[in-house]
Design a protein around this motif. Sequence first.
Motif, short mmCIF file in Angstrom:
data_model
loop_
_atom_site.label_atom_id
_atom_site.label_comp_id
_atom_site.label_asym_id
_atom_site.label_seq_id
_atom_site.Cartn_x
_atom_site.Cartn_y
_atom_site.Cartn_z
N THR A 225 0.82 -1.21 0.00
CA THR A 225 0.00 0.00 0.00
C THR A 225 0.85 1.26 0.00
N VAL A 226 1.97 1.24 0.70
CA VAL A 226 2.83 2.43 0.78
C VAL A 226 3.33 2.85 -0.59
N GLY A 227 3.49 1.90 -1.49
CA GLY A 227 3.99 2.23 -2.83
C GLY A 227 2.93 2.72 -3.79
N GLU A 228 1.68 2.83 -3.36
CA GLU A 228 0.61 3.28 -4.25
C GLU A 228 0.70 4.78 -4.51
N ASP A 229 0.08 5.20 -5.62
CA ASP A 229 0.14 6.60 -6.03
C ASP A 229 -0.61 7.51 -5.06
N TYR A 230 -1.71 7.02 -4.46
CA TYR A 230 -2.47 7.89 -3.58
C TYR A 230 -1.71 8.19 -2.29
N ILE A 231 -0.79 7.31 -1.89
CA ILE A 231 0.05 7.61 -0.73
C ILE A 231 1.04 8.71 -1.08
N THR A 232 1.63 8.60 -2.27
CA THR A 232 2.56 9.64 -2.73
C THR A 232 1.86 10.98 -2.88
N PHE A 233 0.64 10.93 -3.42
CA PHE A 233 -0.13 12.17 -3.60
C PHE A 233 -0.49 12.78 -2.25
N ALA A 234 -0.83 11.97 -1.27
CA ALA A 234 -1.16 12.48 0.07
C ALA A 234 0.05 13.12 0.72
N ASP A 235 1.22 12.52 0.54
CA ASP A 235 2.44 13.13 1.07
C ASP A 235 2.74 14.44 0.36
#
Length: 334
Positions: A225-235
């Motif tokens: 899950t950490v590698g998903e795009d929505y995690i990057t976008f949230a950061d």
Amino acid sequence: MSWRYLVRRILLLLLVMWTAATINFFIPKLSPRDPIKERLQLAATQGGRNQTGLQAMADAYAHQYGLDQPLWKQYLHALLKVVQFDYGYSISQYPRTVNSVIGDALPWTICLGLVSILIAFVVGTVLGALLGWPRSPGWLRALVPVSMLTSAVPAFVLGFLLIYLFAFRLKAFPLAGAYSQTANPGWSLSFAGDVLDHAFLPAMALVLFQMGGQALQMRGLMVMTVGEDYITFADAKGLRPRRVFLRYAVRNALLPQVTGLVMSLGTFIFSTVLVETLFAYPGLGGLINSAIQVLDFNLLYGITMILVFAVCIATLAVDLIYPLLDPRIRYDRR
């Protein structure tokens, strides 16, 4: 939720119950032993009486239990009893019914198993989420080998280790049983404390066994899950790490975690039965052990059907609450 989907799930549950009832009925019939005649012979031997009329008594009991009827009639009668939740009389504890015998042991198993699996799921999920989160403290990584060890070792082996360490060596907890022989069963704080004292070791064996697997599974889900795009976008949006962790990472990894819990229910119930037998706990484990030894087919039939029914209901319940965990899931057709 679509009513059509709910009806399909209920029909699938009935199909599973029918399959389990059929297998459960025919497997004991493969045994060449006669449990009623063996019980009568044992009673005659212990009572010092001769065996005159033993065959007549065996035939009378077989007629009472319906064992003298054709196999197809016995099968239809057994299916009818499953629908009515009536499994007849216990062969080993006659004249008690199977429902009354199971009713005395079922609350102990429910309390031990339900509390253990809830603790293991909550602690294992939180621990696994922290292990898979890259911003967690480094000392938590030392718990990964421990989780791998406890998940690989069977629950009854963990029970042996706990008995040796805490019961024999440290003498901190009782060896077996559900309460002391001198205790006065009743609704009192002293009796409740005695029950919790006796339940600690079997519950700990089940929690350690289930918690290790839950932690490892959640850790793997979090890593993906950490590698998903929505995690990057949230950061990139500058959200607080705590919110990203709970609302974006944990929430999306939780659904497969719940699915894994449901899939492991069968293994957990089997482990609970073994642990109860090991600790002489007055639950379904001891009943299954004694019923197998004396070939109490009715009691085995009732216990097995109750366990299958419990797993089916738990699976259906979790399936129905999926939309609450993830609003994107819809069972209705558009």
